[in-house]
Structures are given as structure tokens and as C-alpha cells.
Design an enzyme around this catalytic site. Structure first.
Site, PDB file in Angstrom:
ATOM      1  N   GLU A  18      14.105  -6.168  61.058  1.00 53.73           N
ATOM      2  CA  GLU A  18      15.138  -5.571  60.224  1.00 53.73           C
ATOM      3  C   GLU A  18      14.793  -5.963  58.791  1.00 53.73           C
ATOM      4  O   GLU A  18      14.615  -7.153  58.508  1.00 53.73           O
ATOM      5  CB  GLU A  18      16.489  -6.138  60.640  1.00 53.73           C
ATOM      6  CG  GLU A  18      17.637  -5.389  60.039  1.00 53.73           C
ATOM      7  CD  GLU A  18      18.991  -5.981  60.436  1.00 53.73           C
ATOM      8  OE1 GLU A  18      19.937  -5.757  59.687  1.00 53.73           O
ATOM      9  OE2 GLU A  18      19.072  -6.668  61.476  1.00 53.73           O
ATOM     10  N   ARG A  22      12.731 -18.044  71.762  1.00 50.93           N
ATOM     11  CA  ARG A  22      12.571 -18.114  70.307  1.00 50.93           C
ATOM     12  C   ARG A  22      11.769 -19.347  69.956  1.00 50.93           C
ATOM     13  O   ARG A  22      11.800 -20.344  70.674  1.00 50.93           O
ATOM     14  CB  ARG A  22      13.932 -18.313  69.630  1.00 50.93           C
ATOM     15  CG  ARG A  22      14.849 -17.173  69.615  1.00 50.93           C
ATOM     16  CD  ARG A  22      16.163 -17.608  68.971  1.00 50.93           C
ATOM     17  NE  ARG A  22      16.065 -17.597  67.514  1.00 50.93           N
ATOM     18  CZ  ARG A  22      16.248 -16.503  66.788  1.00 50.93           C
ATOM     19  NH1 ARG A  22      16.545 -15.367  67.356  1.00 50.93           N
ATOM     20  NH2 ARG A  22      16.157 -16.554  65.470  1.00 50.93           N
ATOM     21  N   LYS A  76      17.446 -15.810  59.321  1.00 46.28           N
ATOM     22  CA  LYS A  76      17.396 -15.190  57.997  1.00 46.28           C
ATOM     23  C   LYS A  76      18.683 -15.425  57.220  1.00 46.28           C
ATOM     24  O   LYS A  76      18.657 -15.595  56.011  1.00 46.28           O
ATOM     25  CB  LYS A  76      17.135 -13.689  58.147  1.00 46.28           C
ATOM     26  CG  LYS A  76      15.665 -13.398  58.380  1.00 46.28           C
ATOM     27  CD  LYS A  76      15.375 -11.917  58.359  1.00 46.28           C
ATOM     28  CE  LYS A  76      15.796 -11.290  59.648  1.00 46.28           C
ATOM     29  NZ  LYS A  76      15.253  -9.935  59.847  1.00 46.28           N
TER      30      LYS A  76
HETATM   31  P1  ATP Z   1      16.946 -14.089  62.551  1.00 44.99           P
HETATM   32  O1  ATP Z   1      17.711 -14.454  63.789  1.00 44.99           O
HETATM   33  O2  ATP Z   1      16.022 -15.138  62.070  1.00 44.99           O
HETATM   34  O3  ATP Z   1      17.795 -13.529  61.469  1.00 44.99           O
HETATM   35  P2  ATP Z   1      16.382 -11.603  63.607  1.00 44.99           P
HETATM   36  O4  ATP Z   1      16.236 -11.606  65.064  1.00 44.99           O
HETATM   37  O5  ATP Z   1      17.670 -11.118  63.091  1.00 44.99           O
HETATM   38  O6  ATP Z   1      15.980 -12.989  63.023  1.00 44.99           O
HETATM   39  P3  ATP Z   1      14.726  -9.348  63.234  1.00 44.99           P
HETATM   40  O7  ATP Z   1      14.110  -8.822  62.009  1.00 44.99           O
HETATM   41  O8  ATP Z   1      15.782  -8.559  63.902  1.00 44.99           O
HETATM   42  O9  ATP Z   1      15.277 -10.785  62.883  1.00 44.99           O
HETATM   43  O10 ATP Z   1      13.625  -9.796  64.263  1.00 44.99           O
HETATM   44  C1  ATP Z   1      12.496  -9.046  64.593  1.00 44.99           C
HETATM   45  C2  ATP Z   1      11.921  -9.608  65.876  1.00 44.99           C
HETATM   46  O11 ATP Z   1      11.565 -10.962  65.704  1.00 44.99           O
HETATM   47  C3  ATP Z   1      12.921  -9.551  67.027  1.00 44.99           C
HETATM   48  O12 ATP Z   1      12.270  -8.947  68.121  1.00 44.99           O
HETATM   49  C4  ATP Z   1      13.233 -10.980  67.312  1.00 44.99           C
HETATM   50  O13 ATP Z   1      13.425 -11.155  68.689  1.00 44.99           O
HETATM   51  C5  ATP Z   1      12.005 -11.732  66.800  1.00 44.99           C
HETATM   52  N1  ATP Z   1      12.357 -13.082  66.363  1.00 44.99           N
HETATM   53  C6  ATP Z   1      13.316 -13.420  65.474  1.00 44.99           C
HETATM   54  N2  ATP Z   1      13.396 -14.766  65.357  1.00 44.99           N
HETATM   55  C7  ATP Z   1      12.469 -15.299  66.193  1.00 44.99           C
HETATM   56  C8  ATP Z   1      12.067 -16.641  66.529  1.00 44.99           C
HETATM   57  N3  ATP Z   1      12.637 -17.707  65.977  1.00 44.99           N
HETATM   58  N4  ATP Z   1      11.079 -16.802  67.431  1.00 44.99           N
HETATM   59  C9  ATP Z   1      10.474 -15.735  67.985  1.00 44.99           C
HETATM   60  N5  ATP Z   1      10.806 -14.455  67.716  1.00 44.99           N
HETATM   61  C10 ATP Z   1      11.798 -14.219  66.835  1.00 44.99           C
HETATM   62 MG    MG Z   2      18.220  -9.170  64.238  1.00 43.38          MG
END
Ligand code: ATP
Ligand code: MG
Length: 571
Positions: free
Chosen positions: A45, A271, A281
Site C-alpha cells: 500500500e 511476519r 508503518k
Molecule cells: P505495516 O503493518 O508495517 O503497516 P502493511 O502490512 O500495512 O505493513 P502493506 O504495504 O500492506 O503494509 O504490506 C505489503 C506486504 O508486505 C503484505 O503482503 C504484508 O503481508 C507484507 N508485510 C508487511 N509487514 C511485514 C513484516 N513485518 N514481515 C513480513 N511481511 C510483511
Molecule cells: Mg496493510
């Protein structure tokens, strides 16, 4: 390969040890699912910069595509116009490129599919699988029930098809206020999985979008947009983190109930979390917005751009992600493992140089006033091919303040009054006299050298324990050095609720008066080296100028003295 039992590895006949995701992909390919194709994606995102957790998700999906001769897409999940920005899109692409994850020409946006998603929503209404609801947000929550109680049907659940179609059209055209209506899937208000209790598909948002402008007054929700985008792109294996496990039945429901061209399958993995770090984020954005760090790329941030600016190589990050492996249970990885992955590489590749961070002047009283000797120094003892360089030595030298103690304990093997030490690659010197200013601070040491010990070799078998680095005063190059440390002082900063209370007040120390050996003049960003006895450093990519160099400490060496002192073994 990691042999942690929680990694759920599957042994293969050939003795190959595959993690559970690769084992699944292999068995799909062997069984001819999706015509044996493998196609993965990374779906960020664009509402923040990528962090090291994202690196795990990127490298997992990308390397699986590589290993199975498949394809990898980059798809921006841009369904939330309020929080999104092109700055984020650009940074995400730069980070993927740097990590080596190549999406070729497959750069997509969920917003590319807004028309198709809208048509499919109409199809659902026509088939009695969706309806426009007039319940407000709070009522929807109330009607949804709880984990122990079933929900209650909305009064609009059986709204006639034509009416729902007309209302949806009106929502799209901006005829209603935000919150007036939503589109919901008609699934089961008593489903044991709350996500299946008539989830939202569209809501009204009268906000311009960074790509579609003001074309749309409604935006699809994640669960609807995500799986369908996967299906449209022909993704076979949609890999995401464990928190989406509860969304999987809904992911599957949409795929089963829509005229999608492909049927992707979602699989979840753990994760990545790191000690001394926060990894969301939202929290990283708070650090930026509150001015705790300069920006998303501050070298203390666990963002990919922050780690890059701190001096991490993409190779070390890939090695780290490999070492961590893929598990099905969330856990927190020790930050030291990340540091180790880098040290391990830099130890082999970074040349050693002499830099004095906190200078103290030494005058060698028996060294000729105008003499300068060029002494041969080994560039990297770990790499025979790295050769040697010449470093000037003269009567006046800088050494580290910390390398001298007037009142020193027995095991302090550096310089103290009356004691002899070795200057690296140079000579043995003995401290004869300590000069102080009016406040009693030591400002200069008067020493004598043994001309027979040239190259730092003992002339007669006598031993000296300490070896110090040094820089010749008239030849020194001035620089600013930034000593970065962990951003948090607690290994689990989120424990206790308020991560901001656990910030490390000493995460950055700026030294304005460092003295570099002259060979470092003119080096440019991208240059990495080991400051002997201090750590690995790189030239800062943002603030360094040829006339005023700025170095960042990427990672320390292990300091044996600090360790001894910590254990009380220095007496
Ligand atoms: P955050 O929780 O840090 O805000 P998010 O999941 O909202 O991250 P996205 O941009 O939606 O951020 O994530 C893109 C991809 O990265 C998703 O498929 C998510 O599962 C993966 N992802 C996010 N954080 C992690 C992490 N700590 N370890 C592994 N994969 C991750
Ligand atoms: Mg997300």
C-alpha cells in the site's frame, strides 16, 4: 539452511530441504496446477516507506518466482486515497530495485482494475450476492454480533436487485454523502468467522485519488480489491503475513463467486519482527511526524532506505532474510543477527583505515622535527588481494582520547604514563609526560619512540600488549562522524504499550572533529571502510560534501574492552 523445528521444513527425496511454502509451490507445479505456472506478487500500500519486514515479503515472493521459472509482479494496493502519495510509490520502486527484485514491465495498480471491480460488483448484485445497505458504520458494527453471538440481518439485506443497482450507480456518481450507503456481500450474518458476516465491498469516499483523480466517489475495500487483483493478473500463489489468515475464507468466497479469469491461492507466513525496533508503518510514520528522526530514510529507521543510508548492502539484507527463513509462527529475530549478516560481509570486503574520532595530541619528542616517513599499511588482512597503502608518519600524531588513561587499571593495555604501546604499522612509543590545561584536562602527551621498532616490529623480543591507531597531525583530513546506535533502548519497545517511552536518547552522537588518514580525501558516497578498532563506516549519501565529508557508523566491531568492563574483569 535453518534447522529451527518451527520452520516446518519438508524433506524432499533428493535431500533438498524446502520451507513449507516452497514445498507447497513445488507440489502444485508437480501436480500441474495452473498449468504448472508460478506467478507471485508484492502488493504494497503506497502509504509509507518499506521496512525490513517488507524485504522479507518481497524476497520470498520474488525468489520463489525465480526458483520456479515464474513471474513476479509489483502491484500497488492503492485503494485508500486519503493516505497515499506518489512519494511513497517512488521510494517503494527504488527499494525493490536496490534489493534486486525485478518486476520487469509488470508494474500494476489496484486502481487499474476499478472498472472491472465495479462491473463484478454489479454482477454480484444481479446474482443476489450483494446489496446496498443504508446502515451507518456504528449500526453495521452493532448488527455484526460478537464472536460468541451471531449477527442480525440488515433491514436492507433483501433490497430488490434493481434498487441496489441504481443506488450503487448513484454512490459512484457522487449523489450521496460519505457514509450514506455501502455495498455489502450477502454471505452469512451468523458465520463463525466475523469477516464473513456480510463484509463491505464499497464505501463512499469523496476524495481524489493519486491516479484516478476525481473519477470515483466510491472505493473498494481491501478484501474485495486484493484477491480480485491477484486473479486478474493470473497470480498463482498469493503470499502474505499471518494476520490475513482470517481473511482467507473471504478471499476464497470472492474467487468462487465472481467470473474471475484465474484462481489464485493465498498462503500466510510469519511476519518479521526485530528486537530494538518497531515494524509498522503507522508507528514509523509517528516517529517521522513527531520529529524523533529526520525522515523515513533516517539511518536509525528500520526502513530499507534507512538501512541503505546507514551503509547496509543489499547482499547483507538478502543473506539475513535467508538466514531467518520462513516460518508459520510469529517470532522476534535478534537485531544482532542483522548486524552479523553485515559484519560478516564487510569483514571480507571493507579495507581498514585509520581514523581518530576523539583526538588527543601526541608529540614524539625524539623524532626529528621535519621528518615524514611513508609507512606501509595492510589494507585488509582478510583479503590478500587488497594490497597495501602508504600512510605518512610524523612527529605530531592524533590518537584516541580513550586510548590514554592517567590512572589506569592493570588490564588497561593502552597508553598510560611510563608504559609502552605499539602504533599500528609504525613504532613502539612510551608515554613520558602528560600536559594538562588549567582545568586539569589532558591536552597533550609527550612520548618517545624506539627507532628500532619500525613497522611496529619488536626489535629485541620485548612484548607490548596494546596497539593503537593514529593519524599524522599535519596530514589529517577533517570530517564529521555520526555514531548511530539502536533507536530504542529496550529489546521489545512495544511492551508496556508506549513505544515512544522507550526511545534511546543516545541513538545519535555527532563528532565534529574526527581526523582521517589522508588517503580518504576525496572519497564519495558509496565508499565503505573499516575504521580500525571502531567499526564499519560509510560516507553519508545526503549530507557529505567533498570539502566537508560526513561518515556514518554502519555497525560497530565488538569492543573487547567494553565487554570486560561490563563484566567487571578489568582490575
Ligand atoms: P505495516 O503493518 O508495517 O503497516 P502493511 O502490512 O500495512 O505493513 P502493506 O504495504 O500492506 O503494509 O504490506 C505489503 C506486504 O508486505 C503484505 O503482503 C504484508 O503481508 C507484507 N508485510 C508487511 N509487514 C511485514 C513484516 N513485518 N514481515 C513480513 N511481511 C510483511
Ligand atoms: Mg496493510
Amino acid at each position: 539452511m535453518n534447522d529451527d523445528p518451527n520452520l516446518e521444513s519438508c524433506s524432499e527425496e533428493e535431500g533438498e530441504n524446502l520451507d513449507f511454502i516452497r514445498a507447497m509451490v513445488k507440489s502444485d507445479v508437480d501436480a500441474g496446477h495452473n498449468d504448472g505456472r508460478v506467478h507471485t506478487r508484492f502488493p504494497p500500500e503506497p502509504n509509507g516507506y518499506l521496512h525490513i519486514g517488507h524485504a522479507k515479503a518481497i524476497l520470498l515472493s520474488y525468489s520463489i518466482a525465480q526458483e520456479f521459472g515464474g513471474k513476479f509482479n509489483l502491484r500497488f494496493d492503492d485503494t485508500n486515497p486519503e493516505k497515499e502519495d506518489v512519494e511513497y510509490v517512488d521510494s517503494i520502486k527504488e527499494d525493490l530495485r536496490w534489493l534486486g527484485a525485478d518486476w520487469e514491465d509488470r508494474e500494476f495498480y489496484a486502481s487499474d482494475y476499478f472498472d472491472t471491480l465495479y462491473e463484478w460488483a454489479q454482477t454480484m448484485i444481479r446474482e443476489g450476492k450483494a446489496y446496498v445497505d443504508s446502515l451507518g458504520e456504528a449500526e453495521i458494527r452493532q448488527y455484526r454480533g460478537t464472536v460468541t453471538e451471531p449477527g442480525v440481518d440488515s433491514p436492507d439485506r433483501n433490497r430488490p436487485t434493481e434498487e441496489s443497482l441504481a443506488l450503487l450507480e448513484g454512490m459512484k456518481n457522487g449523489e450521496f454523502d460519505e457514509g450514506a450507503y455501502t455495498l455489502r456481500a450477502k454471505i452469512d450474518m451468523a458465520h463463525s468467522n466475523m469477516k464473513m458476516r456480510d463484509p463491505l465491498i464499497y464505501r463512499i469516499r469523496k476524495v481524489p485519488h493519486h491516479r484516478t483523480g476525481d473519477t470515483w466517489n466510491i472505493y473498494p475495500l481491501y478484501d474485495y480489491a486484493h484477491g480480485q487483483s491477484d486473479a486478474i493478473e493470473g497470480i498463482t500463489h498469493s503470499l502474505c503475513t499471518l494476520e490475513f489468515e482470517v481473511n482467507r475464507p473471504l478471499y476464497d468466497w470472492f474467487i468462487e463467486n465472481l467470473p474471475v479469469p484465474y484462481e489464485p491461492h493465498q498462503t500466510e507466513f510469519a511476519r518479521l519482527n526485530l528486537t530494538y525496533t518497531v515494524m509498522s508503518k503507522r508507528k514509523l510514520k509517528q516517529l517521522v511526524d513527531d520529529g524523533v528522526v529526520a525522515n523515513w530514510s533516517d539511518p536509525r529507521m528500520p526502513t530499507i532506505s534507512g538501512l541503505r543510508r546507514l551503509g547496509y548492502t543489499s547482499e547483507s539484507i538478502r543473506r539475513f532474510i535467508d538466514t531467518v527463513g520462513v516460518a508459520k509462527r510469529n517470532s522476534t529475530v535478534d537485531l544482532d543477527l542483522l548486524k552479523w549478516s553485515l559484519r560478516e560481509e564487510l569483514n571480507r570486503t571493507a579495507n581498514r583505515v585509520m581514523v581518530v574520532l576523539r583526538p588527543l595530541k601526541v608529540v614524539i619528542t625524539n623524532y626529528p622535527e621535519d621528518q615524514v616517513e611513508e609507512l606501509e599499511c595492510v589494507n585488509n588482512p582478510e583479503d590478500d588481494g587488497a594490497g597495501t597503502r602508504m600512510v605518512p608518519f610524523s612527529r605530531e600524531l592524533w590518537i584516541e582520547k580513550d586510548d590514554f588513561r592517567e590512572e589506569a587499571p592493570r588490564k588497561f593495555f593502552r597508553l598510560k604514563p611510563g608504559k609502552e604501546v605499539r602504533l599500528k604499522h609504525a613504532y613502539f612509543i612510551t608515554c613520558d609526560e602528560v600536559i594538562k590545561d588549567d582545568s586539569g584536562e589532558v591536552v597533550e602527551l609527550r612520548c618517545s619512540y624506539d627507532p628500532e621498532s619500525r613497522g611496529g616490529m619488536s626489535p629485541d623480543g620485548r612484548k607490548v600488549k596494546g596497539t593503537l591507531h593514529w593519524v599524522s597531525v599535519p596530514h589529517a583530513v577533517e570530517a564529521e562522524v555520526r555514531l548511530y546506535d539502536n533507536l530504542f533502548r529496550e529489546p521489545f519497545p512495544e511492551e508496556g504499550g508506549d513505544f515512544m517511552a522507550n526511545l534511546n536518547p543516545d541513538s545519535l552522537e555527532i563528532l565534529k572533529d574526527a581526523k582521517l588518514e589522508p588517503g580518504l580525501a576525496g572519497k564519495e558516497p558509496g565508499f565503505r571502510c573499516q575504521f580500525m578498532r571502531q567499526g564499519y563506516f560509510c560516507i553519508d549519501s545526503q549530507d557529505s560534501r567533498p570539502e566537508k565529508m560526513v561518515y556514518n557508523r554502519t555497525v560497530t566491531l565488538k569492543d573487547s574492552w567494553a565487554k570486560l568492563e561490563g563484566k567487571g574483569k578489568t582490575g
